[in-house]
Design a protein around this motif. Structure first.
Motif, PDB file in Angstrom:
ATOM      1  N   SER A  55      59.049  31.485  40.154  1.00 30.96           N
ATOM      2  CA  SER A  55      58.591  32.728  39.538  1.00 30.96           C
ATOM      3  C   SER A  55      57.196  32.517  38.977  1.00 30.96           C
ATOM      4  N   GLY A  56      56.498  33.612  38.764  1.00 33.50           N
ATOM      5  CA  GLY A  56      55.147  33.492  38.235  1.00 33.50           C
ATOM      6  C   GLY A  56      54.576  34.852  37.931  1.00 33.50           C
ATOM      7  N   GLU A  57      53.260  34.887  37.703  1.00 35.33           N
ATOM      8  CA  GLU A  57      52.605  36.112  37.264  1.00 35.33           C
ATOM      9  C   GLU A  57      51.591  36.644  38.260  1.00 35.33           C
ATOM     10  N   SER A  58      51.452  36.028  39.426  1.00 32.54           N
ATOM     11  CA  SER A  58      50.429  36.437  40.381  1.00 32.54           C
ATOM     12  C   SER A  58      51.083  36.822  41.700  1.00 32.54           C
ATOM     13  N   SER A  59      50.566  37.877  42.314  1.00 35.39           N
ATOM     14  CA  SER A  59      51.203  38.476  43.491  1.00 35.39           C
ATOM     15  C   SER A  59      50.700  37.886  44.796  1.00 35.39           C
ATOM     16  N   ILE A  60      51.619  37.685  45.721  1.00 32.44           N
ATOM     17  CA  ILE A  60      51.260  37.540  47.125  1.00 32.44           C
ATOM     18  C   ILE A  60      50.975  38.950  47.625  1.00 32.44           C
ATOM     19  N   VAL A  87      44.235  34.186  39.179  1.00 25.84           N
ATOM     20  CA  VAL A  87      44.086  33.852  37.766  1.00 25.84           C
ATOM     21  C   VAL A  87      43.916  35.120  36.937  1.00 25.84           C
ATOM     22  N   ALA A  88      43.154  36.078  37.448  1.00 36.49           N
ATOM     23  CA  ALA A  88      42.951  37.329  36.708  1.00 36.49           C
ATOM     24  C   ALA A  88      44.271  38.048  36.472  1.00 36.49           C
ATOM     25  N   GLN A  89      45.139  38.068  37.468  1.00 39.08           N
ATOM     26  CA  GLN A  89      46.425  38.747  37.292  1.00 39.08           C
ATOM     27  C   GLN A  89      47.272  38.033  36.253  1.00 39.08           C
ATOM     28  N   SER A  90      47.187  36.712  36.238  1.00 41.12           N
ATOM     29  CA  SER A  90      47.978  35.963  35.258  1.00 41.12           C
ATOM     30  C   SER A  90      47.442  36.125  33.846  1.00 41.12           C
ATOM     31  N   ARG A  91      46.212  36.612  33.709  1.00 40.69           N
ATOM     32  CA  ARG A  91      45.576  36.812  32.396  1.00 40.69           C
ATOM     33  C   ARG A  91      45.149  38.269  32.222  1.00 40.69           C
ATOM     34  N   GLY A 143      45.310  45.558  35.006  1.00 39.75           N
ATOM     35  CA  GLY A 143      46.660  45.708  35.530  1.00 39.75           C
ATOM     36  C   GLY A 143      46.752  46.847  36.522  1.00 39.75           C
ATOM     37  N   ALA A 144      45.855  47.833  36.395  1.00 40.75           N
ATOM     38  CA  ALA A 144      45.848  48.964  37.326  1.00 40.75           C
ATOM     39  C   ALA A 144      45.538  48.516  38.748  1.00 40.75           C
ATOM     40  N   LEU A 145      44.739  47.443  38.882  1.00 44.30           N
ATOM     41  CA  LEU A 145      44.450  46.908  40.207  1.00 44.30           C
ATOM     42  C   LEU A 145      45.687  46.260  40.811  1.00 44.30           C
ATOM     43  N   PHE A 146      46.363  45.448  40.022  1.00 43.52           N
ATOM     44  CA  PHE A 146      47.494  44.688  40.556  1.00 43.52           C
ATOM     45  C   PHE A 146      48.758  45.526  40.672  1.00 43.52           C
ATOM     46  N   ASP A 147      48.791  46.666  39.998  1.00 41.83           N
ATOM     47  CA  ASP A 147      49.931  47.573  40.114  1.00 41.83           C
ATOM     48  C   ASP A 147      50.163  47.995  41.559  1.00 41.83           C
TER      49      ASP A 147
END
Length: 489
Positions: free
Chosen positions: A76-81, A128-132, A472-476
């Motif tokens: 598990s983690g905080e960054s998306s494939i 890294v940006a998504q994780s932060r 977060g709007a980008l990674f959503d």
């Protein structure tokens, strides 16, 4: 190159070594230091990298096992494939997304030496940006990607005067990618200059990469995997440094540093560090307008131009002669393999095959390199009528070789067309509209295609990234895709 007035705060007199200068630049550059033109190109490169990665996940050879490995190893983690929305640790996400971005050889590239740029930076920075994400703005991501691309380009510029003809042994895109990814991630993590020096030292301890598994091996996923490894290593180097792991020294120009270890001590120190913050070498690169090896694009354009200008069909062409320089020769030999490439990667590196496809179909598409596209009878028949001659006068030691194509027609005429700078070349850059159009097409090849609305949301969010406070709007967009696949509303 885009330029602006020097940023004095980035070049204090206390810096005495190349590593200190480059680390200080990478740690200190902020969005407000970037020229407007560089901001636009950086956003283009982010969108382009995501697009080629989505297509790579859908069409790339043997990309699936890399993603399977990351999911199994990362838990598990905080960054998306990007292709699936599955979350893994940042380093694993960077590995997979970068491998997908390189799978189709459709990402941006420096003309000389031919070194890939954004694919060695963007996946690491976004992971890294998504994780932060709660601590960052979109403008922070733009600045970090600009930093990484500049480091990659500076390292390339440093070896350019000593770069020979033909295919080198070292795979500089990968080797330099550890440093450029570390620079981008370190900038996001707000590393101090001394911490960035350690990130570079750790990057050297990761750095590796030769052409063997990429070009010469008969059965290898090296062509896509190498960028994944450098992105993964760059993430790890920056994050280790942020946690206090120390590796300060002179990893670039030291006795056993990068240039002495891998490049016989031959490098241009001025190209590496001069005018940092005021001259941006990273802007002098090509966002590809068509898939396939860049050296093929001039030939494909020349063939298409002849077909259109003279209203020709494939049946009108008896023979095709390609006039190639030393680099083009590599992409034409061995002749039989290049005419009938056994794999997608071999097809992408074949000038005769790509020219045959252009003649028969009137265009080049990603589907041309897949199994069905490679077996098209009309294209293979045309490829069998294509030969090449090496012309040393076409060598371009400091740039891209031109494409010269002769058509011998069935009516006895001979036609010639020469293209010096194909579309996408810095002399003929793609517009933002062209980059967006390329992205839309690439998104359509994704393993799990997104709706038109989702594609447009991603375009809007990337191209307005410098004005977004909540990244977060980008990674959503990736997360929404995962939820949709799971049946979650």
């Amino acid at each position: 190159m885009f330029s602006q007035r020097p940023i004095q705060s980035l070049v204090p007199e206390v810096w005495t070594t190349a590593t200190e200068e480059l680390a200080g630049f990478a740690a200190g550059l902020r969005f407000e230091h970037l020229p407007a033109e560089l901001v636009t190109q950086t956003k283009q490169s982010i969108l382009d990298t995501i697009g080629v990665a989505l297509a790579g996940a859908g069409l790339g050879e043997d990309c699936g096992p890399i993603a399977d490995y990351a999911a199994a190893a990362g838990h598990s983690g905080e960054s998306s494939i990007w292709s699936s929305g599955v979350r893994v640790p940042a380093a694993q996400a960077a590995l997979v997304n970068a491998a997908h971005a390189r799978a189709l050889d459709y990402d941006d590239i420096i003309l000389f030496p031919q070194i890939h740029v954004a694919a060695c930076v963007v996946p690491a920075a976004l992971a890294v940006a998504q994780s932060r994400s709660s601590m960052l703005k979109g403008s922070d991501i733009v600045a970090a990607v600009a930093v990484g691309c500049e480091v990659q380009s500076r390292l390339a510029a440093a070896i350019a005067p000593f770069f020979g003809e033909g295919l080198p042994v070292m795979l500089s895109s990968q080797v330099f990618g550890y440093f450029s990814a570390a620079a981008a991630c370190g900038n996001l993590l707000k590393l101090e200059p001394k911490q960035m020096q350690s990130a570079f030292g750790l990057a050297l301890m990761h750095a590796a990469g030769t052409q063997e598994m990429v070009v010469h091996a008969p059965d290898s996923v090296g062509k896509c995997l190498y960028a994944g490894l450098s992105n993964q290593g760059g993430v790890q180097s920056a994050m280790m440094s942020s946690h206090g792991v120390v590796a300060r020294g002179e990893p670039l120009t030291g006795e056993a540093g990068l240039f002495n270890a891998y490049y016989h001590g031959e490098y241009d120190g001025a190209a590496l560090t001069s005018d940092l913050g005021s001259q941006f070498r990273s802007t002098d690169r090509c966002i590809k307008a068509m898939p396939g090896t860049l050296v093929s694009h001039a030939f494909a354009e020349a063939a298409l131009s002849l077909m259109q200008e003279h209203k020709l069909a494939a049946r009108h062409i008896e023979r095709v002669h390609l006039h190639v320089g030393p680099w083009g020769k590599v992409m034409c030999e061995p002749a039989e393999m290049r005419r009938h490439p056994p794999s997608a990667s071999a097809a992408m590196n074949s000038i005769p095959f790509i020219v045959a496809k252009a003649i028969v179909n009137g265009r080049i598409s990603l589907g041309d390199f897949q199994d069905q596209g490679r077996s098209q009878p009309a294209a293979l028949a045309m490829a069998s009528r294509i030969d090449h001659v090496v012309d040393r006068a076409l060598a371009a030691p400091r740039g891209l070789e031109p494409g010269v194509v002769d058509f011998m027609l069935t009516d006895g005429r001979t036609l010639r067309q020469r293209v010096d700078a194909p579309q996408g070349h810095p002399a003929r850059p793609i517009s933002t509209e062209g980059v967006v159009a390329k992205f839309r097409t690439n998104a359509g090849y994704a393993k799990r295609p997104r709706s038109d609305a989702a594609v447009e949301r991603l375009v809007d969010r990337v191209m307005s990234l410098d004005r977004i406070d909540d990244v977060g709007a980008l990674f959503d967009v990736f997360e929404q895709h995962e939820n949709k696949n799971k049946g979650v509303s």
